[in-house]
Design a protein around this motif. Structure first.
Motif, PDB file in Angstrom:
ATOM      1  N   LEU A 188       0.829  -1.208   0.000  1.00  0.00           N
ATOM      2  CA  LEU A 188       0.000   0.000   0.000  1.00  0.00           C
ATOM      3  C   LEU A 188       0.861   1.255   0.000  1.00  0.00           C
ATOM      4  O   LEU A 188       0.629   2.178  -0.784  1.00  0.00           O
ATOM      5  CB  LEU A 188      -0.915   0.010   1.235  1.00  0.00           C
ATOM      6  N   ILE A 189       1.864   1.268   0.895  1.00  0.00           N
ATOM      7  CA  ILE A 189       2.744   2.438   0.976  1.00  0.00           C
ATOM      8  C   ILE A 189       3.417   2.670  -0.374  1.00  0.00           C
ATOM      9  O   ILE A 189       3.495   3.786  -0.880  1.00  0.00           O
ATOM     10  CB  ILE A 189       3.814   2.233   2.078  1.00  0.00           C
ATOM     11  N   LEU A 190       3.850   1.570  -0.961  1.00  0.00           N
ATOM     12  CA  LEU A 190       4.553   1.674  -2.234  1.00  0.00           C
ATOM     13  C   LEU A 190       3.633   2.216  -3.324  1.00  0.00           C
ATOM     14  O   LEU A 190       4.021   3.064  -4.129  1.00  0.00           O
ATOM     15  CB  LEU A 190       5.072   0.297  -2.622  1.00  0.00           C
ATOM     16  N   LEU A 191       2.396   1.701  -3.328  1.00  0.00           N
ATOM     17  CA  LEU A 191       1.469   2.116  -4.383  1.00  0.00           C
ATOM     18  C   LEU A 191       1.142   3.598  -4.257  1.00  0.00           C
ATOM     19  O   LEU A 191       0.827   4.259  -5.239  1.00  0.00           O
ATOM     20  CB  LEU A 191       0.192   1.277  -4.343  1.00  0.00           C
ATOM     21  N   ILE A 192       1.236   4.115  -3.018  1.00  0.00           N
ATOM     22  CA  ILE A 192       0.972   5.535  -2.831  1.00  0.00           C
ATOM     23  C   ILE A 192       2.169   6.367  -3.287  1.00  0.00           C
ATOM     24  O   ILE A 192       2.025   7.324  -4.037  1.00  0.00           O
ATOM     25  CB  ILE A 192       0.632   5.838  -1.351  1.00  0.00           C
ATOM     26  N   TYR A 193       3.368   5.951  -2.824  1.00  0.00           N
ATOM     27  CA  TYR A 193       4.534   6.807  -3.069  1.00  0.00           C
ATOM     28  C   TYR A 193       5.327   6.437  -4.329  1.00  0.00           C
ATOM     29  O   TYR A 193       5.888   7.302  -4.985  1.00  0.00           O
ATOM     30  CB  TYR A 193       5.447   6.811  -1.841  1.00  0.00           C
ATOM     31  N   ARG A 194       5.406   5.164  -4.632  1.00  0.00           N
ATOM     32  CA  ARG A 194       6.146   4.756  -5.836  1.00  0.00           C
ATOM     33  C   ARG A 194       5.343   3.696  -6.579  1.00  0.00           C
ATOM     34  O   ARG A 194       5.694   2.514  -6.550  1.00  0.00           O
ATOM     35  CB  ARG A 194       7.516   4.188  -5.458  1.00  0.00           C
ATOM     36  N   PRO A 195       4.295   4.122  -7.251  1.00  0.00           N
ATOM     37  CA  PRO A 195       3.408   3.126  -7.860  1.00  0.00           C
ATOM     38  C   PRO A 195       4.095   2.246  -8.903  1.00  0.00           C
ATOM     39  O   PRO A 195       3.592   1.187  -9.244  1.00  0.00           O
ATOM     40  CB  PRO A 195       2.296   3.970  -8.487  1.00  0.00           C
ATOM     41  N   LYS A 196       5.245   2.671  -9.376  1.00  0.00           N
ATOM     42  CA  LYS A 196       5.914   1.846 -10.387  1.00  0.00           C
ATOM     43  C   LYS A 196       7.020   0.975  -9.791  1.00  0.00           C
ATOM     44  O   LYS A 196       7.847   0.427 -10.504  1.00  0.00           O
ATOM     45  CB  LYS A 196       6.492   2.734 -11.483  1.00  0.00           C
ATOM     46  N   GLY A 197       7.074   0.914  -8.457  1.00  0.00           N
ATOM     47  CA  GLY A 197       8.060   0.053  -7.832  1.00  0.00           C
ATOM     48  C   GLY A 197       9.306   0.800  -7.415  1.00  0.00           C
ATOM     49  O   GLY A 197       9.472   1.973  -7.724  1.00  0.00           O
ATOM     50  N   LEU A 198      10.165   0.092  -6.683  1.00  0.00           N
ATOM     51  CA  LEU A 198      11.366   0.737  -6.149  1.00  0.00           C
ATOM     52  C   LEU A 198      12.279   1.214  -7.266  1.00  0.00           C
ATOM     53  O   LEU A 198      12.802   2.309  -7.236  1.00  0.00           O
ATOM     54  CB  LEU A 198      12.117  -0.237  -5.238  1.00  0.00           C
ATOM     55  N   LEU A 199      12.503   0.365  -8.248  1.00  0.00           N
ATOM     56  CA  LEU A 199      13.363   0.756  -9.361  1.00  0.00           C
ATOM     57  C   LEU A 199      12.506   1.099 -10.562  1.00  0.00           C
ATOM     58  O   LEU A 199      11.484   0.473 -10.815  1.00  0.00           O
ATOM     59  CB  LEU A 199      14.327  -0.379  -9.723  1.00  0.00           C
ATOM     60  N   LYS A 200      12.945   2.111 -11.302  1.00  0.00           N
ATOM     61  CA  LYS A 200      12.187   2.538 -12.487  1.00  0.00           C
ATOM     62  C   LYS A 200      12.321   1.505 -13.598  1.00  0.00           C
ATOM     63  O   LYS A 200      13.296   0.775 -13.672  1.00  0.00           O
ATOM     64  CB  LYS A 200      12.748   3.870 -13.004  1.00  0.00           C
ATOM     65  N   GLU A 201      11.337   1.513 -14.473  1.00  0.00           N
ATOM     66  CA  GLU A 201      11.430   0.648 -15.651  1.00  0.00           C
ATOM     67  C   GLU A 201      12.657   1.073 -16.449  1.00  0.00           C
ATOM     68  O   GLU A 201      12.875   2.251 -16.702  1.00  0.00           O
ATOM     69  CB  GLU A 201      10.179   0.811 -16.512  1.00  0.00           C
ATOM     70  N   SER A 202      13.466   0.109 -16.790  1.00  0.00           N
ATOM     71  CA  SER A 202      14.677   0.468 -17.526  1.00  0.00           C
ATOM     72  C   SER A 202      14.384   0.464 -19.023  1.00  0.00           C
ATOM     73  O   SER A 202      13.572  -0.316 -19.509  1.00  0.00           O
ATOM     74  CB  SER A 202      15.791  -0.513 -17.206  1.00  0.00           C
ATOM     75  N   ARG A 203      15.032   1.374 -19.710  1.00  0.00           N
ATOM     76  CA  ARG A 203      14.873   1.425 -21.160  1.00  0.00           C
ATOM     77  C   ARG A 203      15.643   0.262 -21.784  1.00  0.00           C
ATOM     78  O   ARG A 203      16.664  -0.160 -21.254  1.00  0.00           O
ATOM     79  CB  ARG A 203      15.442   2.754 -21.653  1.00  0.00           C
ATOM     80  N   ILE A 204      15.108  -0.245 -22.890  1.00  0.00           N
ATOM     81  CA  ILE A 204      15.819  -1.318 -23.593  1.00  0.00           C
ATOM     82  C   ILE A 204      17.046  -0.685 -24.235  1.00  0.00           C
ATOM     83  O   ILE A 204      16.932   0.089 -25.188  1.00  0.00           O
ATOM     84  CB  ILE A 204      14.936  -1.933 -24.695  1.00  0.00           C
ATOM     85  N   ARG A 205      18.203  -0.987 -23.690  1.00  0.00           N
ATOM     86  CA  ARG A 205      19.409  -0.332 -24.194  1.00  0.00           C
ATOM     87  C   ARG A 205      20.223  -1.282 -25.055  1.00  0.00           C
ATOM     88  O   ARG A 205      21.183  -1.879 -24.592  1.00  0.00           O
ATOM     89  CB  ARG A 205      20.244   0.183 -23.033  1.00  0.00           C
ATOM     90  N   THR A 206      19.825  -1.393 -26.278  1.00  0.00           N
ATOM     91  CA  THR A 206      20.636  -2.192 -27.195  1.00  0.00           C
ATOM     92  C   THR A 206      21.778  -1.292 -27.681  1.00  0.00           C
ATOM     93  O   THR A 206      21.733  -0.075 -27.498  1.00  0.00           O
ATOM     94  CB  THR A 206      19.811  -2.664 -28.407  1.00  0.00           C
ATOM     95  N   PRO A 207      22.790  -1.878 -28.287  1.00  0.00           N
ATOM     96  CA  PRO A 207      23.920  -1.060 -28.738  1.00  0.00           C
ATOM     97  C   PRO A 207      23.528  -0.046 -29.812  1.00  0.00           C
ATOM     98  O   PRO A 207      24.374   0.749 -30.239  1.00  0.00           O
ATOM     99  CB  PRO A 207      24.896  -2.092 -29.303  1.00  0.00           C
ATOM    100  N   ALA A 208      22.267  -0.043 -30.237  1.00  0.00           N
ATOM    101  CA  ALA A 208      21.828   0.895 -31.273  1.00  0.00           C
ATOM    102  C   ALA A 208      22.133   2.339 -30.891  1.00  0.00           C
ATOM    103  O   ALA A 208      22.454   3.165 -31.741  1.00  0.00           O
ATOM    104  CB  ALA A 208      20.332   0.732 -31.525  1.00  0.00           C
ATOM    105  N   TYR A 209      22.078   2.627 -29.580  1.00  0.00           N
ATOM    106  CA  TYR A 209      22.278   3.997 -29.136  1.00  0.00           C
ATOM    107  C   TYR A 209      23.712   4.482 -29.360  1.00  0.00           C
ATOM    108  O   TYR A 209      23.972   5.671 -29.426  1.00  0.00           O
ATOM    109  CB  TYR A 209      21.933   4.127 -27.649  1.00  0.00           C
ATOM    110  N   THR A 210      24.652   3.529 -29.432  1.00  0.00           N
ATOM    111  CA  THR A 210      26.056   3.925 -29.561  1.00  0.00           C
ATOM    112  C   THR A 210      26.347   4.583 -30.896  1.00  0.00           C
ATOM    113  O   THR A 210      27.385   5.220 -31.066  1.00  0.00           O
ATOM    114  CB  THR A 210      26.976   2.707 -29.409  1.00  0.00           C
ATOM    115  N   VAL A 211      25.428   4.419 -31.870  1.00  0.00           N
ATOM    116  CA  VAL A 211      25.628   5.005 -33.178  1.00  0.00           C
ATOM    117  C   VAL A 211      25.566   6.532 -33.109  1.00  0.00           C
ATOM    118  O   VAL A 211      26.159   7.233 -33.917  1.00  0.00           O
ATOM    119  CB  VAL A 211      24.569   4.433 -34.150  1.00  0.00           C
ATOM    120  N   PHE A 212      24.862   7.036 -32.106  1.00  0.00           N
ATOM    121  CA  PHE A 212      24.678   8.478 -32.011  1.00  0.00           C
ATOM    122  C   PHE A 212      25.848   9.139 -31.299  1.00  0.00           C
ATOM    123  O   PHE A 212      26.587   8.477 -30.561  1.00  0.00           O
ATOM    124  CB  PHE A 212      23.364   8.791 -31.286  1.00  0.00           C
ATOM    125  N   LYS A 213      25.980  10.430 -31.535  1.00  0.00           N
ATOM    126  CA  LYS A 213      27.132  11.199 -31.044  1.00  0.00           C
ATOM    127  C   LYS A 213      27.435  10.955 -29.568  1.00  0.00           C
ATOM    128  O   LYS A 213      28.526  10.582 -29.193  1.00  0.00           O
ATOM    129  CB  LYS A 213      26.864  12.702 -31.232  1.00  0.00           C
TER     130      LYS A 213
END
Lengths: 344, 254
Positions: A313-338
């Protein structure tokens, strides 16, 4: 602990990433457990050249334990084979479960289907003694390294070595599952899972075979849950339907929600926090029992459910998405950019 | 190879007794910009839904490059080269601009077993990322490539939709109101983007209400009214067609 981590990772893969609300986690876990117990009981007799017998009797239980304590070949062989078969069976049931998933457009119907399936599983295995010895469960599944005590190897033949070794094995499997899910999710497949989760129709107009992807994630997730069931039976020594109830499923859900959706590290943290609560309340109830005679220890024992709910309950009030944030899918595709895709 | 990328033959679709699309037969020429216009509720989007497999027609046939694809699911139609955008953009808003762009391409790492081994998909991933980078630069989106699709402006969303079309490299792109709802100064920018896509030899089939701009680029125009195809012709013919004027009440034509 490691077992909870595996289960939470599996659920997080299915729901956090794949958007498939599996309310039947206990089914896949329990199937792995019972498959293991049934196979092990029979295989031990085969490998140790005993005549086959009813696996539910006390005599057979004692025989199983004596084989496990003295015959490493039979024990390890039964352990490995039951593991492989459980994972395979888990994958198959997962595939079967994805069948209704493909037919219900609203994913919460899938949750209901799996919840009911898990209930049916416990009812059948509890009341039909010919499958899994009914309410008693299949006991006498010894630690796969228990035979070390009968050897003359120093240190390893002590009575605390084999549980530690097995704990290490569980930790190893938990680590493997983490690496597996982490690799799966930080790849184009992970991207695909999230796409299907967020908007299956849009994903299908981008050429994604939504049904196939949902089936794949259910197969992988349930195979992992069955793996956990296999590890658990050898740890606890018995396959009993009381361990595979829907309230257990919801504990795993709390672990996942606590840690954060679509974050594998979060899943581990969630599992750790909840296991800690379980252990503390257990220790607390034992202590109270010892020092305050007449005080009902159940008060503390059951307080874990209160604590779990409160935490949720406390979590749903203060951090509804859980303790850790959803991580972005970080494939090496991002390394192509500057800037290499570094977060600002 | 047929010069017609798309042919619909007597497509009909009803919802609860209302004929949303009624016996529509039309053809879209390869390499053309074909416009589909008509007042709201005339069945344009429903027709797009049917062509892209989102809806199934009650009767009639759909051919893509002469192949009968009636009843195909959306992902199969995509594999046949049909790309579709939605009137209310259906992007993956929880994901980044780059991820959205990459999602339009099939990767060897889409398979869970191959996904475990980076060597199976890494090279392809870097290739498509290079390509995505070029396309995002072309559409002035390279600055926001790692932003979530929910964090960019409405105009940028429209541009991202078009960048994704180019990335997907389809045979036929069905664009459902690619310009509607953006601020006026963005209209020429988005139109330029459309022209860029056409330069690449793509066939565009566009639903749009901004007729002035649309008619400058369109080769052929179909007009729908109350589920029926009521006129077709070159933009210049359509402008002078009385029936069309009546259906539209002349409002946006003047």
């Amino acid at each position: 602990m490691g077992i909870y981590i595996i289960l939470t990772l599996s659920l997080n893969l299915e729901y956090g990433y794949g958007g498939q609300p599996n309310f039947g986690q206990a089914l896949f876990y329990g199937m792995g457990a019972f498959m293991t117990a049934i196979l092990t009981s029979n295989l031990l007799f085969v490998f140790a050249h005993y005549p086959s017998a009813n696996i539910c009797t006390i005599t057979s239980l004692v025989q199983r334990e004596s084989i496990a304590a003295s015959n490493p070949v039979a024990t390890l062989l039964a352990w490995v084979i039951s593991g492989l078969v459980s994972v395979l069976v888990g994958a198959l049931i997962g595939f079967a479960a994805s069948y209704p998933a493909l037919r219900v457009r609203e994913e919460w119907y899938l949750a209901m289907v799996l919840l009911v399936a898990a209930q049916i599983f416990t009812i059948i295995f509890s009341y039909d003694a010919s499958l899994g010895c009914g309410f008693d469960g299949i006991a006498g599944i010894s630690n796969p390294f228990a035979w070390l005590t009968s050897t003359s190897i120093p240190i390893l033949n002590s009575s605390y070595a084999f549980p530690s070794i097995y704990a290490g094995v569980i930790a190893l499997f938990a680590y493997l599952c983490y690496t597996l899910t982490e690799r799966l999710t930080s790849s184009p497949f992970g991207r695909l899972l999230k796409a299907v989760r967020d908007d299956w129709l849009a994903a299908s107009t981008l050429g994604k075979n939504v049904n196939a992807i949902r089936a794949q994630v259910m197969v992988i997730g349930s195979a992992m849950a069955s793996l956990a069931g296999w590890l658990y039976v050898y740890y606890i020594g018995v396959a009993n339907t009381a361990d595979y109830t829907s309230s257990f499923t919801f504990s795993i859900w709390v672990m996942m929600i606590l840690g954060g959706y679509a974050n594998n590290r979060g899943a581990i943290i969630g599992a750790l926090v909840l296991t800690l609560i379980n252990e503390l309340t257990l220790v607390g109830s034992t202590l109270i029992q010892a020092y305050i005679p007449g005080f009902n220890p159940s008060v503390v024992n059951y307080s874990k459910y209160l604590l779990e709910s409160l935490l949720l309950l406390i979590l749903l009030i203060y951090r509804p998405k859980g303790l850790l944030k959803e991580s972005r899918i970080r494939t090496p595709a991002y390394t192509v950019f500057k800037d290499g895709g570094e977060e600002q | 190879m047929s010069e017609w990328v798309l042919e619909t033959q007597s497509i009909s679709k009803s919802y609860g007794g209302v004929k949303a699309v009624d016996q529509v037969t039309l053809r879209v020429k390869k390499g053309s910009v074909t416009a589909l216009i008509g007042p709201n509720g005339s069945g344009k989007s429903t027709l797009f839904n049917i062509i892209s497999g989102v809806d199934k027609p009650d009767s009639g046939r759909i051919l893509i490059s002469e192949k009968d694809v009636t009843g195909y699911p959306p992902h199969k139609l995509f594999q046949m080269g049909v790309y579709r955008t939605f009137q209310n953009p259906r992007l993956f808003f929880g994901m980044s601009v780059l991820e959205n762009t990459l999602l339009t391409v099939k990767s060897p790492g889409d398979n869970p077993l191959a996904a475990l081994l980076a060597s199976k998909w890494l090279k392809h991933e870097l290739n498509i990322a290079e390509q995505a980078k070029e396309i995002l630069e072309m559409f002035s989106l390279s600055e926001v490539y790692k932003n979530g699709a929910s964090e960019i402006s409405g105009g940028q969303i429209k541009l991202l939709q078009l960048a994704m079309v180019l990335m997907a490299n389809p045979r036929l792109a069905l664009l459902d109101e690619p310009i509607a709802g953006v601020s006026p100064h963005l209209v020429p920018i988005i139109f330029n983007a459309l022209l860029r896509i056409r330069e690449q030899g793509k066939t565009l089939f566009i639903i749009e209400h901004r007729l002035h701009e649309l008619f400058e680029v369109a080769d052929w125009v179909y007009v729908m009214g109350r589920g029926k195809l009521i006129a077709s012709g070159k933009p210049s013919d359509i402008v002078s067609n009385d029936m069309v004027k009546e259906e539209y009440l002349g409002s946006s034509m003047v």
